[in-house]
Design a protein around this motif. Structure first.
Motif, PDB file in Angstrom:
ATOM      1  N   SER A 331       0.827  -1.217   0.000  1.00  0.00           N
ATOM      2  CA  SER A 331       0.000   0.000   0.000  1.00  0.00           C
ATOM      3  C   SER A 331       0.865   1.273   0.000  1.00  0.00           C
ATOM      4  CB  SER A 331      -0.962   0.009   1.194  1.00  0.00           C
ATOM      5  OG  SER A 331      -0.252  -0.166   2.381  1.00  0.00           O
ATOM      6  N   ARG A 332       2.132   1.125   0.403  1.00  0.00           N
ATOM      7  CA  ARG A 332       3.051   2.273   0.348  1.00  0.00           C
ATOM      8  C   ARG A 332       3.278   2.705  -1.110  1.00  0.00           C
ATOM      9  NH1 ARG A 332       8.693   2.524   1.417  1.00  0.00           N
ATOM     10  NH2 ARG A 332       8.948   0.299   1.772  1.00  0.00           N
ATOM     11  N   PHE A 333       3.100   1.765  -2.048  1.00  0.00           N
ATOM     12  CA  PHE A 333       3.419   2.066  -3.453  1.00  0.00           C
ATOM     13  C   PHE A 333       2.180   2.255  -4.326  1.00  0.00           C
ATOM     14  CE2 PHE A 333       6.664  -0.790  -1.709  1.00  0.00           C
ATOM     15  CZ  PHE A 333       7.776   0.031  -1.808  1.00  0.00           C
ATOM     16  N   CYS A 334       1.039   1.642  -3.928  1.00  0.00           N
ATOM     17  CA  CYS A 334      -0.106   1.662  -4.845  1.00  0.00           C
ATOM     18  C   CYS A 334      -1.393   1.307  -4.104  1.00  0.00           C
ATOM     19  CB  CYS A 334       0.087   0.628  -5.950  1.00  0.00           C
ATOM     20  SG  CYS A 334      -0.102  -1.055  -5.330  1.00  0.00           S
ATOM     21  N   ASP A 335      -2.532   1.561  -4.738  1.00  0.00           N
ATOM     22  CA  ASP A 335      -3.780   1.035  -4.179  1.00  0.00           C
ATOM     23  C   ASP A 335      -4.473   0.154  -5.224  1.00  0.00           C
ATOM     24  OD1 ASP A 335      -4.696   2.828  -5.964  1.00  0.00           O
ATOM     25  OD2 ASP A 335      -5.843   4.044  -4.543  1.00  0.00           O
ATOM     26  N   ASP A 336      -3.674  -0.328  -6.179  1.00  0.00           N
ATOM     27  CA  ASP A 336      -4.217  -1.237  -7.196  1.00  0.00           C
ATOM     28  C   ASP A 336      -3.141  -2.291  -7.481  1.00  0.00           C
ATOM     29  OD1 ASP A 336      -5.065  -2.621  -9.380  1.00  0.00           O
ATOM     30  OD2 ASP A 336      -5.509  -0.861 -10.614  1.00  0.00           O
ATOM     31  N   SER A 337      -3.204  -3.391  -6.695  1.00  0.00           N
ATOM     32  CA  SER A 337      -2.118  -4.375  -6.788  1.00  0.00           C
ATOM     33  C   SER A 337      -2.097  -5.080  -8.139  1.00  0.00           C
ATOM     34  CB  SER A 337      -2.212  -5.386  -5.648  1.00  0.00           C
ATOM     35  OG  SER A 337      -3.468  -6.016  -5.649  1.00  0.00           O
ATOM     36  N   PHE A 338      -3.246  -5.092  -8.852  1.00  0.00           N
ATOM     37  CA  PHE A 338      -3.257  -5.726 -10.167  1.00  0.00           C
ATOM     38  C   PHE A 338      -2.388  -4.917 -11.138  1.00  0.00           C
ATOM     39  CE2 PHE A 338      -4.921  -6.871 -14.335  1.00  0.00           C
ATOM     40  CZ  PHE A 338      -4.810  -8.248 -14.256  1.00  0.00           C
ATOM     41  N   ALA A 339      -2.593  -3.576 -11.110  1.00  0.00           N
ATOM     42  CA  ALA A 339      -1.783  -2.709 -11.974  1.00  0.00           C
ATOM     43  C   ALA A 339      -0.313  -2.782 -11.555  1.00  0.00           C
ATOM     44  CB  ALA A 339      -2.299  -1.269 -11.888  1.00  0.00           C
ATOM     45  N   THR A 353       1.394 -12.520  -7.886  1.00  0.00           N
ATOM     46  CA  THR A 353      -0.075 -12.542  -7.959  1.00  0.00           C
ATOM     47  C   THR A 353      -0.667 -11.372  -7.174  1.00  0.00           C
ATOM     48  OG1 THR A 353       0.081 -14.930  -7.948  1.00  0.00           O
ATOM     49  CG2 THR A 353      -2.083 -14.015  -7.587  1.00  0.00           C
ATOM     50  N   PRO A 354      -1.557 -10.598  -7.794  1.00  0.00           N
ATOM     51  CA  PRO A 354      -2.202  -9.517  -7.044  1.00  0.00           C
ATOM     52  C   PRO A 354      -3.164 -10.075  -5.989  1.00  0.00           C
ATOM     53  CG  PRO A 354      -3.112  -9.667  -9.269  1.00  0.00           C
ATOM     54  CD  PRO A 354      -1.994 -10.668  -9.190  1.00  0.00           C
ATOM     55  N   GLY A 355      -3.254  -9.389  -4.845  1.00  0.00           N
ATOM     56  CA  GLY A 355      -4.061  -9.888  -3.736  1.00  0.00           C
ATOM     57  C   GLY A 355      -5.556  -9.910  -3.995  1.00  0.00           C
ATOM     58  N   VAL A 356      -6.027  -9.206  -5.042  1.00  0.00           N
ATOM     59  CA  VAL A 356      -7.476  -9.135  -5.289  1.00  0.00           C
ATOM     60  C   VAL A 356      -8.114 -10.502  -5.545  1.00  0.00           C
ATOM     61  CG1 VAL A 356      -7.851  -6.757  -6.001  1.00  0.00           C
ATOM     62  CG2 VAL A 356      -6.857  -8.368  -7.617  1.00  0.00           C
ATOM     63  N   ASP A 357      -7.328 -11.458  -5.997  1.00  0.00           N
ATOM     64  CA  ASP A 357      -7.861 -12.816  -6.166  1.00  0.00           C
ATOM     65  C   ASP A 357      -8.322 -13.377  -4.820  1.00  0.00           C
ATOM     66  OD1 ASP A 357      -7.853 -13.584  -8.810  1.00  0.00           O
ATOM     67  OD2 ASP A 357      -5.766 -14.225  -8.789  1.00  0.00           O
ATOM     68  N   PHE A 358      -7.595 -13.017  -3.775  1.00  0.00           N
ATOM     69  CA  PHE A 358      -7.786 -13.665  -2.475  1.00  0.00           C
ATOM     70  C   PHE A 358      -8.661 -12.866  -1.523  1.00  0.00           C
ATOM     71  CE2 PHE A 358      -3.544 -14.467  -4.233  1.00  0.00           C
ATOM     72  CZ  PHE A 358      -3.658 -15.825  -4.461  1.00  0.00           C
ATOM     73  N   ASP A 359      -8.789 -11.582  -1.790  1.00  0.00           N
ATOM     74  CA  ASP A 359      -9.510 -10.683  -0.891  1.00  0.00           C
ATOM     75  C   ASP A 359      -9.943  -9.503  -1.760  1.00  0.00           C
ATOM     76  OD1 ASP A 359     -10.376  -9.041   1.143  1.00  0.00           O
ATOM     77  OD2 ASP A 359      -8.590  -9.288   2.392  1.00  0.00           O
ATOM     78  N   PRO A 360     -11.179  -9.560  -2.309  1.00  0.00           N
ATOM     79  CA  PRO A 360     -11.547  -8.607  -3.349  1.00  0.00           C
ATOM     80  C   PRO A 360     -11.364  -7.133  -2.962  1.00  0.00           C
ATOM     81  CG  PRO A 360     -13.193 -10.340  -3.166  1.00  0.00           C
ATOM     82  CD  PRO A 360     -12.212 -10.563  -2.052  1.00  0.00           C
ATOM     83  N   GLN A 361     -11.544  -6.786  -1.692  1.00  0.00           N
ATOM     84  CA  GLN A 361     -11.385  -5.378  -1.295  1.00  0.00           C
ATOM     85  C   GLN A 361      -9.951  -5.071  -0.860  1.00  0.00           C
ATOM     86  OE1 GLN A 361     -13.688  -3.244  -1.902  1.00  0.00           O
ATOM     87  NE2 GLN A 361     -15.039  -4.903  -2.581  1.00  0.00           N
ATOM     88  N   TYR A 366      -2.238  -5.739  -1.600  1.00  0.00           N
ATOM     89  CA  TYR A 366      -1.301  -6.846  -1.324  1.00  0.00           C
ATOM     90  C   TYR A 366      -0.861  -7.570  -2.594  1.00  0.00           C
ATOM     91  CZ  TYR A 366      -2.497  -6.515   3.637  1.00  0.00           C
ATOM     92  OH  TYR A 366      -2.673  -6.077   4.926  1.00  0.00           O
ATOM     93  N   LEU A 367       0.334  -8.173  -2.509  1.00  0.00           N
ATOM     94  CA  LEU A 367       0.827  -9.073  -3.555  1.00  0.00           C
ATOM     95  C   LEU A 367       1.192 -10.397  -2.903  1.00  0.00           C
ATOM     96  CD1 LEU A 367       3.495  -6.946  -5.486  1.00  0.00           C
ATOM     97  CD2 LEU A 367       1.136  -7.436  -6.210  1.00  0.00           C
ATOM     98  N   ARG A 368       0.957 -11.497  -3.621  1.00  0.00           N
ATOM     99  CA  ARG A 368       1.430 -12.794  -3.125  1.00  0.00           C
ATOM    100  C   ARG A 368       2.643 -13.220  -3.931  1.00  0.00           C
ATOM    101  NH1 ARG A 368      -1.409 -18.517  -4.182  1.00  0.00           N
ATOM    102  NH2 ARG A 368      -0.232 -18.197  -6.108  1.00  0.00           N
ATOM    103  N   LEU A 369       3.709 -13.569  -3.227  1.00  0.00           N
ATOM    104  CA  LEU A 369       4.924 -14.057  -3.887  1.00  0.00           C
ATOM    105  C   LEU A 369       5.115 -15.517  -3.487  1.00  0.00           C
ATOM    106  CD1 LEU A 369       5.437 -10.884  -3.001  1.00  0.00           C
ATOM    107  CD2 LEU A 369       7.725 -11.346  -3.805  1.00  0.00           C
ATOM    108  N   CYS A 370       5.247 -16.385  -4.487  1.00  0.00           N
ATOM    109  CA  CYS A 370       5.457 -17.810  -4.201  1.00  0.00           C
ATOM    110  C   CYS A 370       6.957 -18.095  -4.245  1.00  0.00           C
ATOM    111  CB  CYS A 370       4.736 -18.666  -5.244  1.00  0.00           C
ATOM    112  SG  CYS A 370       5.156 -20.411  -5.074  1.00  0.00           S
ATOM    113  N   TYR A 371       7.474 -18.736  -3.185  1.00  0.00           N
ATOM    114  CA  TYR A 371       8.927 -19.005  -3.167  1.00  0.00           C
ATOM    115  C   TYR A 371       9.251 -20.492  -3.327  1.00  0.00           C
ATOM    116  CZ  TYR A 371       8.022 -19.410   1.943  1.00  0.00           C
ATOM    117  OH  TYR A 371       7.527 -19.725   3.187  1.00  0.00           O
ATOM    118  N   ALA A 372       8.437 -21.183  -4.149  1.00  0.00           N
ATOM    119  CA  ALA A 372       8.700 -22.606  -4.390  1.00  0.00           C
ATOM    120  C   ALA A 372       9.715 -22.831  -5.519  1.00  0.00           C
ATOM    121  CB  ALA A 372       7.397 -23.328  -4.709  1.00  0.00           C
ATOM    122  N   GLY A 373      10.284 -21.745  -6.053  1.00  0.00           N
ATOM    123  CA  GLY A 373      11.196 -21.878  -7.196  1.00  0.00           C
ATOM    124  C   GLY A 373      12.641 -22.133  -6.795  1.00  0.00           C
ATOM    125  N   LEU A 374      13.534 -21.867  -7.739  1.00  0.00           N
ATOM    126  CA  LEU A 374      14.969 -22.119  -7.518  1.00  0.00           C
ATOM    127  C   LEU A 374      15.584 -21.009  -6.664  1.00  0.00           C
ATOM    128  CD1 LEU A 374      15.944 -23.084 -11.184  1.00  0.00           C
ATOM    129  CD2 LEU A 374      15.456 -24.616  -9.250  1.00  0.00           C
TER     130      LEU A 374
END
Ligand SMILES: Cc1ncc(COP(=O)(O)O)c(C=O)c1O
Length: 390
Positions: A331-339, A353-361, A366-374
């Protein structure tokens, strides 16, 4: 004639579930890659490691030796027995193998559980943020998903008091909890889970516990809902800890009263679960050493990100207790995590992944970062994100 055909082709209202927006990020990342750009993938929540070697070997042998016909609807009995034994190894719980139902991933287990426990029109509490298909499967089945906004005060989980307050407003028939959770990675303490299950039980609310990220915990050991009540429906999967997403195999621990209804539903909806996957899944239990290595890799990735991202400019996360996700407050950077996610993909080549998938409002922040990679990719992602935010 054409008008009649149009009418016939109208989709049902129940099929009008929202899309999973992460797939838009996946598509945009694929377009960039097609243009020759390198993209670091932190958007889709799946292991990059293969299943244990013994699982693959068992599947290969089965292809050569077995006819691979249908199995019993509830699953191959040796697999159900092996899963029951795992509860004694993981949690010291003595579960009757008769209560284990093998399913086509946990996704199918949700459908079976909702159909067996709820009527159309029933209200079921789901956490926000939370895994979107909880809401969308419920609504496709004619139930009402009642989103409960979780907060730091309850470690981002639905707590007993809030559940009962909602129940007093209008009757709830069920509640879904997940620990470790997607997208937040947060976990419920044993006492919070026990309290929620006790209060829900007194109010006649069925608890469905999504335990798909069990085994991937870094802060403390998650507790199994079956310890506190044999009325809780426990759902789990070979997708995450066992690295078998594409094999589409999971299981549920079913309360005795729902066993026959679940069996009748699965007989009609699926007949049985893919035989090859069941054979591989049973052998996957023998791959503990490999799987623990993979888990240690996630733990190291998590450490790298928790140390490196604050220096890069991302410094506010929900407690990263388990699974392989960081849920970052942007939220320090934006109010539209999709953009914001789109821009990060374009400019930094990091797909999240933008947080709107998980919590529409609130997910707009928020952003979700998955750390299952290399591990090398995690390091590079930190550098790229740092550059992007500067
Ligand atoms: C919390 C949660 N539950 C369930 C699932 C579905 O998993 P599967 O159907 O592969 O078992 C996922 C997949 O990402 C998930 O994150």
């Amino acid at each position: 004639m054409l008008d009649r055909a149009k009418n016939l082709l109208q989709p049902s209202h129940r099929s009008g579930v929202p899309p999973f927006m992460v797939m838009d990020v996946v598509a945009a990342a694929a377009r960039l890659e097609a243009q020759g750009q390198r993209v670091i993938h932190m958007e889709v929540g799946q292991p990059s490691a293969p299943p244990p070697a013994k699982a693959i070997a068992a599947a290969r042998a089965a292809l050569d030796e077995a006819a691979l016909g249908y199995t019993e609807t509830l699953g191959i009995s040796s697999l159900r027995g092996r899963i029951a034994r795992a509860y004694s190894e993981w949690h010291g719980l003595d579960l009757d193998p008769a209560r284990i139902v093998v399913t086509t991933g946990s996704s199918a287990a949700f459908i079976l559980a909702f159909l067996a426990a709820f009527e159309a029109g029933d209200r079921v509490a789901v956490p926000l943020p939370g895994y979107p298909p909880y809401r969308h499967i419920l609504s496709a089945l004619g139930c009402e998903a009642v989103g409960i906004e979780t907060t730091a005060a309850t470690r981002w989980a639905i707590d007993g008091e809030t559940l009962l307050a909602q129940h007093r407003v209008r009757q709830l028939k069920g509640v879904i909890v997940g620990s470790p959770a997607n997208p937040s990675g947060t976990m419920m303490t044993a006492s919070a889970l026990a309290d929620l299950i006790a209060r829900a039980g007194e109010a006649g609310i069925t608890v469905i516990s999504d335990e798909i990220y069990h085994g991937l915990d870094y802060a403390f050991r998650p507790e199994c809902a079956a310890r506190f009540s044999s009325d809780a429906i426990v759902i789990n999967s070979f997708s995450k800890y066992f690295c078998m997403t594409g094999w589409r195999i999971g299981w549920m621990v079913v309360p005795p009263s729902l066993l026959r209804p679940v069996e009748r539903l699965q007989q009609n909806l699926a007949i049985s679960v893919p035989t090859l996957s069941q054979i591989a899944a049973e052998a996957a239990f023998e791959g503990r050493e490999e799987l623990e290595n993979v888990r240690r890799g996630y733990e190291e990735n998590r450490r790298l990100l928790l140390e490196g991202l604050p220096q890069a400019g991302l410094d506010t996360f929900l407690p990263a207790d388990g699974a392989f996700y960081l849920y970052a407050d942007v939220s320090r950077f934006c109010d539209d995590s999709f953009a914001f996610a789109s821009l990060m993909l374009q400019e930094a080549g990091v797909a999240v992944t933008p947080g709107v998938d998980f919590d529409p409002q609130r997910g707009r922040r928020y952003l979700r970062l998955c750390y299952a990679g290399l591990r090398a990719d995690m390091q590079e992602a930190i550098e790229r994100i740092g550059h992007f935010l500067r």
